[in-house]
Design a protein around this motif. Structure first.
Motif, PDB file in Angstrom:
ATOM      1  N   PHE A   4      34.747  42.052  52.325  1.00 29.21           N
ATOM      2  CA  PHE A   4      34.429  43.408  51.886  1.00 29.21           C
ATOM      3  C   PHE A   4      35.358  43.836  50.751  1.00 29.21           C
ATOM      4  CE2 PHE A   4      35.094  48.039  52.416  1.00 29.21           C
ATOM      5  CZ  PHE A   4      33.801  48.476  52.201  1.00 29.21           C
ATOM      6  N   TYR A   5      36.663  43.547  50.908  1.00 28.77           N
ATOM      7  CA  TYR A   5      37.630  43.892  49.874  1.00 28.77           C
ATOM      8  C   TYR A   5      37.424  43.084  48.599  1.00 28.77           C
ATOM      9  CZ  TYR A   5      40.325  46.287  53.525  1.00 28.77           C
ATOM     10  OH  TYR A   5      40.734  47.119  54.522  1.00 28.77           O
ATOM     11  N   LEU A   6      36.876  41.887  48.732  1.00 27.41           N
ATOM     12  CA  LEU A   6      36.698  41.016  47.575  1.00 27.41           C
ATOM     13  C   LEU A   6      35.829  41.672  46.512  1.00 27.41           C
ATOM     14  CD1 LEU A   6      37.257  38.225  46.342  1.00 27.41           C
ATOM     15  CD2 LEU A   6      35.176  37.396  47.467  1.00 27.41           C
ATOM     16  N   ASN A   7      34.942  42.553  46.926  1.00 31.00           N
ATOM     17  CA  ASN A   7      34.094  43.258  45.970  1.00 31.00           C
ATOM     18  C   ASN A   7      34.927  44.058  44.976  1.00 31.00           C
ATOM     19  OD1 ASN A   7      31.305  44.130  45.175  1.00 31.00           O
ATOM     20  ND2 ASN A   7      32.159  46.132  45.669  1.00 31.00           N
ATOM     21  N   SER A   8      36.048  44.601  45.445  1.00 29.38           N
ATOM     22  CA  SER A   8      36.934  45.359  44.569  1.00 29.38           C
ATOM     23  C   SER A   8      37.650  44.462  43.579  1.00 29.38           C
ATOM     24  CB  SER A   8      37.968  46.133  45.403  1.00 29.38           C
ATOM     25  OG  SER A   8      37.331  47.102  46.203  1.00 29.38           O
ATOM     26  N   LEU A  43      36.155  41.776  42.319  1.00 36.08           N
ATOM     27  CA  LEU A  43      35.112  41.335  41.391  1.00 36.08           C
ATOM     28  C   LEU A  43      34.607  42.461  40.496  1.00 36.08           C
ATOM     29  CD1 LEU A  43      33.054  39.062  43.805  1.00 36.08           C
ATOM     30  CD2 LEU A  43      34.718  38.347  42.092  1.00 36.08           C
ATOM     31  N   ASN A  44      34.788  43.710  40.929  1.00 31.42           N
ATOM     32  CA  ASN A  44      34.315  44.836  40.121  1.00 31.42           C
ATOM     33  C   ASN A  44      34.860  44.840  38.699  1.00 31.42           C
ATOM     34  OD1 ASN A  44      32.508  45.996  41.893  1.00 31.42           O
ATOM     35  ND2 ASN A  44      34.033  47.333  42.833  1.00 31.42           N
ATOM     36  N   PRO A  45      36.160  44.704  38.497  1.00 30.39           N
ATOM     37  CA  PRO A  45      36.646  44.696  37.113  1.00 30.39           C
ATOM     38  C   PRO A  45      36.118  43.513  36.308  1.00 30.39           C
ATOM     39  CG  PRO A  45      38.385  44.068  38.635  1.00 30.39           C
ATOM     40  CD  PRO A  45      37.261  44.596  39.458  1.00 30.39           C
ATOM     41  N   ILE A  46      35.812  42.413  36.983  1.00 32.51           N
ATOM     42  CA  ILE A  46      35.251  41.259  36.284  1.00 32.51           C
ATOM     43  C   ILE A  46      33.819  41.552  35.845  1.00 32.51           C
ATOM     44  CG2 ILE A  46      34.616  38.826  36.502  1.00 32.51           C
ATOM     45  CD1 ILE A  46      36.861  38.508  38.516  1.00 32.51           C
ATOM     46  N   THR A  84      44.730  37.279  46.696  1.00 32.11           N
ATOM     47  CA  THR A  84      43.586  38.159  46.443  1.00 32.11           C
ATOM     48  C   THR A  84      44.041  39.596  46.247  1.00 32.11           C
ATOM     49  OG1 THR A  84      42.206  36.715  47.822  1.00 32.11           O
ATOM     50  CG2 THR A  84      41.328  38.892  47.279  1.00 32.11           C
ATOM     51  N   SER A  85      45.004  40.033  47.068  1.00 29.57           N
ATOM     52  CA  SER A  85      45.542  41.388  46.942  1.00 29.57           C
ATOM     53  C   SER A  85      46.210  41.586  45.587  1.00 29.57           C
ATOM     54  CB  SER A  85      46.543  41.650  48.062  1.00 29.57           C
ATOM     55  OG  SER A  85      47.176  42.903  47.891  1.00 29.57           O
ATOM     56  N   LEU A  86      47.032  40.614  45.179  1.00 29.26           N
ATOM     57  CA  LEU A  86      47.729  40.705  43.898  1.00 29.26           C
ATOM     58  C   LEU A  86      46.747  40.658  42.730  1.00 29.26           C
ATOM     59  CD1 LEU A  86      50.392  40.757  42.326  1.00 29.26           C
ATOM     60  CD2 LEU A  86      50.441  38.259  42.466  1.00 29.26           C
ATOM     61  N   LEU A  87      45.748  39.779  42.823  1.00 28.06           N
ATOM     62  CA  LEU A  87      44.757  39.660  41.754  1.00 28.06           C
ATOM     63  C   LEU A  87      43.945  40.939  41.617  1.00 28.06           C
ATOM     64  CD1 LEU A  87      43.408  37.808  39.651  1.00 28.06           C
ATOM     65  CD2 LEU A  87      41.827  37.061  41.447  1.00 28.06           C
ATOM     66  N   THR A  88      43.531  41.510  42.750  1.00 25.95           N
ATOM     67  CA  THR A  88      42.760  42.756  42.736  1.00 25.95           C
ATOM     68  C   THR A  88      43.547  43.880  42.091  1.00 25.95           C
ATOM     69  OG1 THR A  88      41.578  42.112  44.756  1.00 25.95           O
ATOM     70  CG2 THR A  88      41.566  44.449  44.168  1.00 25.95           C
ATOM     71  N   ALA A  89      44.806  44.031  42.502  1.00 34.32           N
ATOM     72  CA  ALA A  89      45.651  45.093  41.947  1.00 34.32           C
ATOM     73  C   ALA A  89      45.903  44.869  40.456  1.00 34.32           C
ATOM     74  CB  ALA A  89      46.971  45.164  42.710  1.00 34.32           C
TER      75      ALA A  89
END
Length: 329
Positions: free
Chosen positions: A288-292, A294-297, A39-44
């Motif tokens: 909570f972090y997951l929202n970040s 999903l934001n770019p999506i 999740t961290s890698l995907l978000t970044a």
């Protein structure tokens, strides 16, 4: 006594004041570490693609995209900070009191910027749809830069004010070596709840509902002016699809925001967030972090220019001279 002591491990075996490690099955620890790392890698990665796209291609240097850029920058660092959640899995913080405080300060700062930027995006979309004639004069790149700068500055001020007592003496609430605990009183928690949850979600919900109502009314007005039966039927189908797409998009934005943020703020308001390495806290903070992630999506993948720019980035076409002038829109 020796057998009892051997049943657990210490975070720092050389210290008698060390905290104990949380004992979990190896399979559970491996699964949690894998999910957090992915999740961290995907978000970044997703947010980095947005940052490169908007920064590189000149055609994307618009007022709206500047807001998307700010959101992507804050969410990129959320992905970076999320990686440190892995170190809470076994109940040990290994980087000292100063780094613990810095980690939490950056966490609050970046997530606050992300939320406020979402509000700015909703205001931008509201003005673009509900006041299109005055939008170009009201929303200029210069004004957007000022708003983004104020967003980061105000978030920093709010974070330092919220952390005032904890900043005075890092680690003052730790009961043993290897803990990372920050304590907030009820007033601080309530202020955080109001300023970073109630007000933003109210703005986003009200403005997007207004945008949806205006979009539907405009679509109906267009249908009413069509006289030809064939064209009227075609327009009706097109308008119907537009209405459904708008409803679906706005529904995703609001629902995802609520799902990701509600548990965290209700959890912190209850005063149970002092143990950052507790299993329930880890799950809620990751949500909570997951929202970040999903934001770019939600905000970028819906734009065709993003898909085109990603192809150019992945294929290294942006390394060619003059690639910044490429027509993306």
């Amino acid at each position: 006594m020796t057998n009892l002591f051997s049943q657990f491990e210490l975070c720092f075996p050389q210290l008698n004041s060390s905290c104990r490690k949380l004992k979990r099955p190896h399979s559970d620890t491996l699964l949690i570490n894998s999910v957090l790392s992915f999740t961290s890698l995907l978000t970044a990665t997703l947010n980095l693609l947005v940052i490169i796209s908007i920064s590189h291609f000149k055609q994307l240097h618009t007022s709206t995209n500047l807001l998307l850029l700010s959101l992507a920058v804050s969410d990129f660092f959320v992905g970076f900070i999320m990686f440190f959640q892995i170190f809470f899995i076994n109940g040990c913080w290994l980087f000292g009191d100063i780094m613990c405080l810095l980690y939490v300060v950056l966490d609050y700062l970046i997530t606050s910027v992300s939320i406020v930027t979402m509000v700015l995006i909703s205001i931008d979309r509201y003005l673009a749809i509900c006041d299109p004639l005055h939008y170009p004069t009201k929303v200029t790149p210069k004004r957007v830069r000022i708003c983004v700068s104020l967003c980061w500055i105000c978030s920093l001020f709010f974070t330092t004010a919220l952390m005032n007592e904890n900043l005075k003496r890092p680690g003052r609430y730790n009961s043993c070596a290897g803990e990372c605990i920050l304590v907030f009183n009820f007033i601080e928690q309530f202020a955080d709840f109001i300023l970073t949850f109630i007000i933003p979600i109210t703005f986003i919900t009200v403005l997007y509902l207004r945008v949806f109502v205006v979009a539907v009314s405009q679509a109906r007005a267009m249908r009413s002016h069509i006289t030809a039966v064939t064209l009227q039927r075609s327009e009706r189908v097109t308008a119907k699809k537009s209405e459904m797409k708008a409803a679906r998009t706005l529904g995703v934005v609001v629902v995802v925001f609520l799902i990701c943020l509600c548990p965290y703020f209700f959890f912190t308001l209850s005063g149970q967030d002092t143990l950052l390495h507790a299993p329930s806290a880890i799950f809620i903070m990751c949500l909570f972090y997951l929202n970040s992630c999903l934001n770019p999506i939600i905000y970028a993948f819906f734009y065709p220019w993003f898909r085109k720019s990603v192809k150019l980035i992945v294929t290294l076409q942006i390394m060619k001279p003059g690639s910044c002038e490429t027509k993306i829109l």
